[in-house]
Design an enzyme around this catalytic site. Structure first.
Site, PDB file in Angstrom:
ATOM      1  N   GLU A 135       0.814  -1.208   0.000  1.00  7.70           N
ATOM      2  CA  GLU A 135       0.000   0.000   0.000  1.00  7.70           C
ATOM      3  C   GLU A 135       0.845   1.255   0.000  1.00  7.70           C
ATOM      4  O   GLU A 135       0.480   2.247  -0.646  1.00  7.70           O
ATOM      5  CB  GLU A 135      -0.941   0.026   1.217  1.00  7.70           C
ATOM      6  N   HIS A 170     -12.264  -5.719   7.532  1.00 13.33           N
ATOM      7  CA  HIS A 170     -12.906  -5.445   6.254  1.00 13.33           C
ATOM      8  C   HIS A 170     -14.123  -4.553   6.447  1.00 13.33           C
ATOM      9  O   HIS A 170     -15.024  -4.539   5.630  1.00 13.33           O
ATOM     10  CB  HIS A 170     -13.334  -6.761   5.559  1.00 13.33           C
TER      11      HIS A 170
END
Lengths: 434, 155
Positions: free
Chosen positions: A167, A237
């Protein structure tokens, strides 16, 4: 990867500030997108003036617009909206299939869900700006939420490609590419994974312009990330990291509530002259279906939208939470409580002007978000509003938010600030105001 | 494997689907680690036959034939099977009965796990910290009051 960048860099502009020129020339020859589905066959020209809705974030200096009315205690004008908004009162209740007064007729529409509308916006971004690249984990085959489907086959592998599992690499690459004048749309696969990139986002992306005295900037960056509860996401999530991001001056943080505003907001974000973090509520990808205009249109950043006018209480939310708030306000209206429902849309910089005007009218405020309550973004809104509207408030400001625990798996439905909790807050605030 | 020298480590790459090769490589690596008191990197090469997760459909980004070929050629269990059969050391009856026993044990374990009750609501507020701080105690109380007030069934 190196070859890809080298090839792309040949298309880059000599100066980082050429982006507005591209925008103007592209918009002059804008055509509606006809490739995203077979429903729509016409091609029409939309000159710039009718495409950009309201005061565009990047065409006028944001500072000027913000200072214009934000802390202006001009009581005569307190109920007057800015020129880009229609005079109120107008029709109530948010109905996604009804033409929205905030989006004047933009021509033919198509029924799209959120991932399709994001896909359309990405297609438009790629076709109108030749320097645009879209990248992230698993983006090439279409993305885990299908937001980037068909882009690689249409625009080429040098413009739509996968990155390694990194990321901070995604963020760092976006910054580097944008600093040379290109438009980089990076995707973080889940907002929960944005944290490895936080150093790049906070220390590089947000401060790029400031630390160079505006000699360089990375405004071409747009980082997209699915966020929010999804029913089975658990700790990693389901997060909504907007609070962490909004605490960083230099960033722009945007969260749409549905397909129609998502397309406009994403196009604004991509073309914005500042780095934008675009958070997409993942539960809406398939479940939210709206009539989305086929045109290339932008929704101004830094402006909230009053979804529903009311007189008794102001309710502020963003993203998927607005659906729960809509149910709560509908139930409240059955009890005779008239709620003004506001979608913040842009969380940083946020439209305090609209909220302040609304609270001066109603005297009561409820802010609701999924993220944990302590230091959630609701805290910022509450603090500012009590400072600006203290003598207009008839009841303490309520925050209805998640608890201060990691996002639970089995207990998710008890964790979330659902319709019942919000309705309770509405009733409580009406009771306190008596 | 090229990372190992970058970190100043010894390294070895091995066919991860070959049981004997892996055993040999690990034995060597262990010997070296004990002798030199330094780490050894073992890169065991393999192939992911299944989908990435239950929400993934890998046929969208790779050929189904490729997966099948990999399974036929490189699957460690199939290779071991063939090796043992080749030397006549494979007792097929024993293998079948062991397989059945193990499958039954796994299913029993799954049933036992699924029969366990859902964690109670209290688990949402526990273990955030070593000791529950005042604000969490307050929030839990608010939630319980809310559930009672609206007669919401909870676990």
């Amino acid at each position: 990867m190196k070859t890809t960048l080298q090839r792309s860099s040949r298309r880059l502009l000599p100066r980082a500030m050429q982006r507005h020129d591209i925008m103007t020339s592209c918009c002059k020859s804008l055509t509606t997108s006809s490739f995203h589905n077979d429903h729509h066959q016409q091609q029409q020209q939309y000159p710039l003036s009718t495409v950009v809705v309201g005061r565009s974030f990047h065409s006028s200096s944001f500072a000027a617009a913000y200072q214009e009315a934000a802390y202006n205690n001009d009581d005569d004008n307190e109920l007057q909206t800015s020129s880009s908004y229609p005079p109120f009162p107008y029709e109530s209740s948010y109905n996604p299939t009804k033409p929205d007064p905030d989006y004047p007729s933009l021509g033919p529409t198509t029924k799209l869900n959120l991932f399709q509308s994001i896909n359309t916006a990405l297609q438009l971004a790629l076709s109108t700006d030749p320097t645009t690249i879209v990248f992230g984990e698993d983006v090439a085959f279409g993305g885990v939420f299908r937001t980037s489907q068909n882009l690689r086959s249409e625009f080429g592998a040098h413009r739509v490609f996968n990155t390694p599992l990194s990321e901070n690499g995604i963020a760092g690459m976006a910054i580097g590419y944008a600093s040379m004048g290109g438009t980089a749309i990076g995707e973080i696969q889940f907002a929960d994974y944005i944290f490895p990139a936080m150093d790049q986002i906070v220390n590089e992306m947000a401060k790029f312009r400031y630390r160079s005295g505006n000699q360089w900037s990375c405004g071409g960056v747009t980082l997209r990330a699915p966020c929010g509860a999804v029913g089975h996401g658990g700790l990693y999530h389901s997060q909504s990291p907007e609070a962490y991001l909004c605490h960083t001056p230099g960033l722009v943080v945007v969260m749409p509530r549905g397909p129609r505003c998502a397309k406009g907001l994403l196009l604004s974000s991509v073309r914005c002259k500042d780095p934008v973090i675009f958070l997409e509520p993942k539960i809406l990808y398939r479940s939210a279906v709206e009539e989305v205009p086929d045109a290339d249109y932008e929704i101004p950043l830094g402006k909230a939208e009053i979804m529903q006018h009311g007189t008794d209480v102001t309710i502020v939310g963003w993203g998927a939470q607005l659906r729960r708030l809509q149910v709560a306000t509908d139930l409240a209206s059955k009890e005779g409580i008239s709620c003004e429902l506001i979608d913040l849309r842009t969380l940083l910089p946020w439209d305090s002007d609209t909220i302040i005007r609304s609270v001066k009218k109603t005297g009561k405020l409820i802010v609701s978000h999924e993220a944990p309550i302590t230091c959630g973004f609701g805290a910022e809104i509450a603090a500012t509003l009590q400072q600006e509207c203290f003598f207009h408030l008839e009841a303490p400001i309520q925050r209805v938010a998640g608890y201060d625990t990691p996002f639970p798996l089995v207990s998710e439905k008890y964790y979330l600030p659902d319709e019942t909790k919000n309705l309770d807050a509405i009733r409580k605030v009406m009771e306190l105001a008596k | 494997i090229s990372r190992a020298p970058g970190y100043g480590m010894a390294g070895i790459r091995v066919d991860g689907n070959d049981v004997f090769a892996v055993h040999a490589a690990v034995a060597e690596a262990r010997k070296l680690a004990l002798e030199t008191s330094a780490p050894v990197m073992i890169e065991a090469m393999t192939y992911r036959q299944g989908h990435h997760s239950t929400s993934d459909d890998s046929s969208r980004y790779r050929d189904v034939d490729e997966v099948q070929a990999a399974q036929d050629v490189t699957d460690p269990l199939i290779r071991m099977d063939k090796f043992l059969s080749h030397y006549g050391w494979m007792d097929n009856n024993a293998v079948t009965s062991i397989g059945d026993e193990e499958r039954a044990a796994v299913l029993r374990a799954m049933e036992a796990a699924e029969a366990r009750p859902t964690p109670t609501l209290e688990s949402m507020f526990t273990d955030v910290y070593h000791e529950k701080p005042p604000h969490l105690i307050r929030q839990e109380k608010e939630l319980r009051q809310h559930l009672v007030k609206h007669n919401i069934h909870h676990h």
